[in-house]
Design a protein around this motif. Structure first.
Motif, mmCIF file in Angstrom:
data_model
loop_
_atom_site.group_PDB
_atom_site.id
_atom_site.type_symbol
_atom_site.label_atom_id
_atom_site.label_comp_id
_atom_site.label_asym_id
_atom_site.label_seq_id
_atom_site.Cartn_x
_atom_site.Cartn_y
_atom_site.Cartn_z
ATOM 1 N N VAL A 68 0.499 -0.782 -0.651
ATOM 2 C CA VAL A 68 -0.348 0.208 -0.187
ATOM 3 C C VAL A 68 0.454 1.209 0.117
ATOM 4 C CG1 VAL A 68 -2.026 1.545 1.049
ATOM 5 C CG2 VAL A 68 -1.845 -1.143 1.290
ATOM 6 N N ASN A 69 2.049 1.601 0.418
ATOM 7 C CA ASN A 69 3.074 2.500 1.001
ATOM 8 C C ASN A 69 4.183 2.583 1.326
ATOM 9 O OD1 ASN A 69 3.282 1.543 3.389
ATOM 10 N ND2 ASN A 69 0.792 2.040 4.384
ATOM 11 N N ALA A 70 5.001 3.897 1.330
ATOM 12 C CA ALA A 70 6.183 3.247 0.876
ATOM 13 C C ALA A 70 6.661 2.595 2.310
ATOM 14 C CB ALA A 70 7.229 5.290 1.224
ATOM 15 N N HIS A 71 6.412 3.064 3.568
ATOM 16 C CA HIS A 71 6.676 2.048 4.299
ATOM 17 C C HIS A 71 6.327 0.307 4.130
ATOM 18 C CE1 HIS A 71 7.664 0.893 8.396
ATOM 19 N NE2 HIS A 71 6.446 -0.602 8.670
ATOM 20 N N GLN A 72 5.093 0.212 3.441
ATOM 21 C CA GLN A 72 5.129 -1.637 3.372
ATOM 22 C C GLN A 72 6.547 -1.520 1.925
ATOM 23 O OE1 GLN A 72 0.977 -1.667 2.712
ATOM 24 N NE2 GLN A 72 0.563 -2.059 4.654
ATOM 25 N N ALA A 73 6.598 -1.197 1.271
ATOM 26 C CA ALA A 73 7.255 -1.043 0.416
ATOM 27 C C ALA A 73 8.652 -1.406 0.519
ATOM 28 C CB ALA A 73 7.766 0.180 -0.457
ATOM 29 N N ARG A 74 9.297 -0.588 1.733
ATOM 30 C CA ARG A 74 11.033 -0.580 2.476
ATOM 31 C C ARG A 74 10.970 -2.063 3.156
ATOM 32 N NH1 ARG A 74 10.165 5.276 3.415
ATOM 33 N NH2 ARG A 74 11.562 6.424 2.509
ATOM 34 N N GLU A 75 10.191 -2.545 4.323
ATOM 35 C CA GLU A 75 10.255 -3.496 5.183
ATOM 36 C C GLU A 75 9.774 -4.512 3.943
ATOM 37 O OE1 GLU A 75 10.559 -4.685 8.355
ATOM 38 O OE2 GLU A 75 10.869 -2.376 8.073
ATOM 39 N N VAL A 76 9.257 -4.559 3.089
ATOM 40 C CA VAL A 76 9.038 -6.015 2.353
ATOM 41 C C VAL A 76 10.655 -5.957 0.847
ATOM 42 C CG1 VAL A 76 8.003 -7.098 0.020
ATOM 43 C CG2 VAL A 76 6.449 -6.267 2.119
ATOM 44 N N GLU A 106 15.426 5.858 -3.823
ATOM 45 C CA GLU A 106 16.189 4.829 -2.665
ATOM 46 C C GLU A 106 15.850 3.722 -2.929
ATOM 47 O OE1 GLU A 106 13.950 3.873 1.131
ATOM 48 O OE2 GLU A 106 14.103 6.266 1.015
ATOM 49 N N LEU A 107 14.932 3.024 -3.446
ATOM 50 C CA LEU A 107 14.523 1.593 -3.671
ATOM 51 C C LEU A 107 15.270 0.980 -4.822
ATOM 52 C CD1 LEU A 107 10.739 1.267 -2.528
ATOM 53 C CD2 LEU A 107 13.437 0.436 -0.902
ATOM 54 N N ALA A 108 15.096 1.563 -5.913
ATOM 55 C CA ALA A 108 16.010 0.770 -7.029
ATOM 56 C C ALA A 108 17.458 0.813 -6.704
ATOM 57 C CB ALA A 108 16.232 2.419 -7.999
ATOM 58 N N TRP A 155 0.254 -11.103 -16.962
ATOM 59 C CA TRP A 155 -0.297 -10.813 -15.809
ATOM 60 C C TRP A 155 -1.166 -9.243 -16.370
ATOM 61 C CZ3 TRP A 155 0.476 -5.983 -13.847
ATOM 62 C CH2 TRP A 155 1.793 -5.161 -13.424
ATOM 63 N N ALA A 156 -0.489 -8.075 -17.491
ATOM 64 C CA ALA A 156 -1.444 -7.235 -18.832
ATOM 65 C C ALA A 156 -1.432 -7.397 -19.567
ATOM 66 C CB ALA A 156 0.112 -6.308 -17.932
ATOM 67 N N ARG A 157 -2.309 -6.452 -20.066
ATOM 68 C CA ARG A 157 -2.517 -6.956 -21.572
ATOM 69 C C ARG A 157 -1.430 -5.996 -21.986
ATOM 70 N NH1 ARG A 157 -6.004 -1.660 -23.093
ATOM 71 N NH2 ARG A 157 -6.614 -0.707 -21.424
ATOM 72 N N LYS A 158 -1.327 -4.944 -21.471
ATOM 73 C CA LYS A 158 0.347 -3.811 -22.171
ATOM 74 C C LYS A 158 0.711 -3.257 -21.306
ATOM 75 C CE LYS A 158 -0.090 -0.245 -25.320
ATOM 76 N NZ LYS A 158 0.157 -1.074 -26.652
ATOM 77 N N VAL A 159 2.206 -3.146 -21.602
ATOM 78 C CA VAL A 159 3.399 -2.950 -20.879
ATOM 79 C C VAL A 159 3.931 -1.862 -21.531
ATOM 80 C CG1 VAL A 159 6.066 -3.239 -20.487
ATOM 81 C CG2 VAL A 159 3.630 -5.337 -20.581
ATOM 82 N N VAL A 160 3.854 -0.940 -21.193
ATOM 83 C CA VAL A 160 4.350 0.742 -21.918
ATOM 84 C C VAL A 160 5.765 1.021 -20.920
ATOM 85 C CG1 VAL A 160 4.185 2.887 -22.147
ATOM 86 C CG2 VAL A 160 2.115 1.079 -22.559
ATOM 87 N N HIS A 161 6.789 1.149 -21.496
ATOM 88 C CA HIS A 161 8.413 1.712 -20.761
ATOM 89 C C HIS A 161 8.315 2.602 -21.029
ATOM 90 C CE1 HIS A 161 12.553 0.616 -20.836
ATOM 91 N NE2 HIS A 161 12.116 1.709 -19.761
ATOM 92 N N CYS A 162 8.349 3.231 -20.213
ATOM 93 C CA CYS A 162 7.972 4.837 -20.340
ATOM 94 C C CYS A 162 9.523 5.679 -20.500
ATOM 95 C CB CYS A 162 7.041 6.038 -19.457
ATOM 96 S SG CYS A 162 5.365 5.367 -19.326
ATOM 97 N N GLY A 163 10.373 4.858 -19.411
ATOM 98 C CA GLY A 163 11.591 5.480 -19.518
ATOM 99 C C GLY A 163 12.301 4.891 -18.189
ATOM 100 N N PRO A 164 13.434 6.016 -17.926
ATOM 101 C CA PRO A 164 14.612 5.216 -16.846
ATOM 102 C C PRO A 164 13.842 4.811 -15.943
ATOM 103 C CG PRO A 164 14.507 7.491 -17.326
ATOM 104 C CD PRO A 164 14.205 6.948 -18.193
ATOM 105 N N PRO A 165 14.612 4.489 -14.162
ATOM 106 C CA PRO A 165 14.140 4.424 -12.813
ATOM 107 C C PRO A 165 12.737 5.434 -12.113
ATOM 108 C CG PRO A 165 15.807 3.640 -12.900
ATOM 109 C CD PRO A 165 15.805 4.188 -14.526
ATOM 110 N N GLY A 166 11.964 5.430 -11.905
ATOM 111 C CA GLY A 166 11.273 6.731 -12.217
ATOM 112 C C GLY A 166 10.244 7.263 -13.109
#
Length: 417
Positions: A68-76, A106-108, A155-166
Motif C-alpha cells: 500500500v505505501n512506502a513504509h511497507q515497500a521498504r519493509e518488504v 531509494e529502493l532502486a 498478467w498485463a494486457r499492455k506493457v509501456v516502458h516510459c523511461g529510466p527509473p522513476g
C-alpha cells in the motif's frame, strides 16, 4: 528461458491478488506472501502464502510487490525478512505500489547494491487485475525490462516502458491527475445538469455516444507536437469557441446558483491552456561574483530589457559604479524585493519633482508587472500628502506618461509610413 522464469507476488489485495490470479491463469503459478495467512483462499489457482518475502525471493526470478505505501515497500524489500535478505543477482523486483519518486530512487539504489534489478510499475485499472486487464507503466533500465517482460505480459494486457527509473511512477502519478481531475469535472457538470432539470444519466449517454473511446479527454495532448508545444494557429482557432462555451457554462451556473470553481479556473486559464500567453524561458542570471555582468543583468531586471546596452561598454567611473555597485550590490541584495526597492525609489523621485525620472521608475514597474496602472495612480495620491501637491503634479505627469507609453497600441504599417 521465458517459460521457466518463476514469478512471485507480495501483497494479495485487489491488485496483487489479481496479478497472482492472472499469472496462474497464464500457467505461471506464483510464489506469494501476505501478512494474512488465508489471503489466497479465494484466489483461483493461487497457492497458500509462504512464510516471508525472503522465501518468495528464493522461489522467484521476478517478484511483483503490491503493497500500500512506502513504509511497507521498504519493509518488504529491505527489511529483516525482506526480498533482499535472500536475493541473488538476477532477481528482478517490480514495485506496483504508488509511492513518491524519491522512494523509487531509494529502493532502486538499494536493489542495485545487491545486484537485483528494479522496476517501478504503475498499474491501471486496478479492478481489471484478475482479468489480465491492466496496463503496466514501467520505469527502469531496458535490460531489466527485457528480463521481466515474459512475466509481465502474463498478467498485463499492455506493457509501456516510459523511461529510466522513476518514469513509470511519474507517468502513473500524472495519469492519476487526469483521472481525479476529470472526476471533479464530471461532478461539476452533473450538478449543473441536475440543477437544469436534466438527468445526469442523459449527460452520460450523450458523452458515451459522441465520444465512445474518450478521445476528447486527450485531444489537447494529441494536438501538441513532440516538444509539447501546441501550434499557435491551432490555439488561436480553438480559443474563441472555448471561451464562448465556458462563458455560457459560467452564466448558466450563476443563474442556477451552482458553484463551478473548476470551470471558473478553466475559463480564466484558457489562454495558458492553449499556450497563447507562453513566454520564452528567462535567461539565467550571471553569477554574483561576476559583478559587472550581474549588475547589467539587474539593471535590465529593474528597468526592462535593453537598458543595460547604454552603459555596458562605458568606462567612466560613474557608469562603472552605477552597474557594479548600485545595481549589482544594492538592487541585487536579497533583503528587499525589487518591487520593495522600486517603491522606495519612487518615493524619493517624488520628492525631487522630476517627471522624467518618475516615468523611468514607473515604466520599470509596469514592464515587470510589479505594479498596475491603478496602483501607480494610487501611489501618486499617497505621495502627494507627504511631498506636497506641486511635487505630486510632477509625479503624476511622469506616472501618466509611463502608463500611456506602456498601454499604447503599436502603430500599424500604414501609420509607420
Amino acid at each position: 528461458m521465458s517459460d521457466t522464469l518463476r514469478a512471485g507476488v507480495i501483497g494479495l489485495g485487489m491488485i496483487g491478488g489479481g496479478v497472482a490470479v492472472s499469472l496462474a491463469r497464464s500457467g505461471r503459478i506464483p510464489a506469494v506472501y501476505d501478512v494474512r495467512p488465508d489471503a489466497a483462499a479465494d484466489l483461483a489457482g493461487v497457492p497458500d502464502p509462504l512464510g516471508s518475502p525472503a522465501e518468495v525471493a528464493e522461489a522467484s526470478d521476478v517478484v511483483m510487490v503490491a503493497v500500500v505505501n512506502a513504509h511497507q515497500a521498504r519493509e518488504v524489500i529491505g527489511g529483516n525478512d525482506g526480498l533482499l535478505r535472500a536475493a541473488r543477482p538476477g532477481l528482478t523486483v517490480v514495485l506496483l505500489a504508488t509511492v513518491a519518486l524519491p522512494v523509487v530512487h531509494e529502493l532502486a539504489a538499494l536493489c542495485a547494491e545487491f545486484g537485483v534489478g528494479f522496476l517501478d510499475c504503475g498499474v491501471t485499472p486496478g479492478d481489471k487485475a484478475a482479468e489480465n486487464g491492466m496496463v503496466a507503466i514501467l520505469g527502469g533500465e531496458q535490460k531489466t525490462v527485457d528480463a521481466a517482460l515474459p512475466v509481465l505480459v502474463d498478467w498485463a494486457r499492455k506493457v509501456v516502458h516510459c523511461g529510466p527509473p522513476g518514469a513509470g511512477m511519474a507517468t502513473k502519478i500524472a495519469r492519476n491527475v487526469v483521472t481525479y481531475g476529470s472526476w471533479r469535472t464530471v461532478a461539476e457538470a452533473a450538478a449543473l445538469a441536475r440543477a437544469a432539470a436534466v438527468d445526469p444519466a442523459r449527460l452520460a449517454e450523450v458523452i458515451d455516444a459522441a465520444d465512445p473511446e474518450g478521445r476528447t479527454l486527450l485531444q489537447l495532448l494529441r494536438m501538441q507536437g513532440a516538444d509539447g508545444v501546441l501550434p499557435e494557429a491551432v490555439g488561436r482557432q480553438i480559443e474563441p469557441l472555448m471561451t464562448k462555451d465556458l462563458d455560457a457554462a459560467r452564466d448558466l451556473a450563476s443563474a442556477l446558483g451552482v458553484p463551478t470553481p473548476l470551470a471558473d479556473v478553466v475559463r480564466t486559464q484558457a489562454h495558458r491552456t492553449l499556450q497563447l500567453d507562453a513566454e520564452p524561458a528567462p535567461v539565467p542570471a550571471p553569477a554574483k561574483d561576476d559583478v559587472h555582468a550581474y549588475g547589467l543583468h539587474m539593471m535590465d531586471r529593474v528597468y526592462g530589457p535593453g537598458l543595460s546596452t547604454a552603459v555596458q561598454d562605458a568606462d567612466d567611473p560613474f557608469s562603472a559604479e552605477t552597474v557594479d555597485y548600485l545595481f549589482a550590490q544594492v538592487w541585487g541584495r536579497e533583503g528587499l524585493s525589487v518591487r520593495d526597492r522600486r517603491l522606495l525609489t519612487l518615493g524619493v523621485a517624488a520628492t525631487v519633482g522630476k517627471p522624467q525620472l518618475v516615468q523611468i521608475i514607473a515604466n520599470g514597474a509596469l514592464i515587470n508587472g510589479e505594479l498596475s496602472a491603478d496602483q501607480l495612480r494610487e501611489a501618486v495620491l499617497h505621495l502627494a500628502v507627504y511631498t506636497g501637491w506641486c511635487k505630486a503634479t510632477a509625479t503624476h505627469t511622469g506616472v501618466t506618461a509611463a502608463i500611456h507609453a506602456h498601454t499604447a497600441q503599436p502603430p500599424t504599417p500604414q501609420e509607420q509610413k
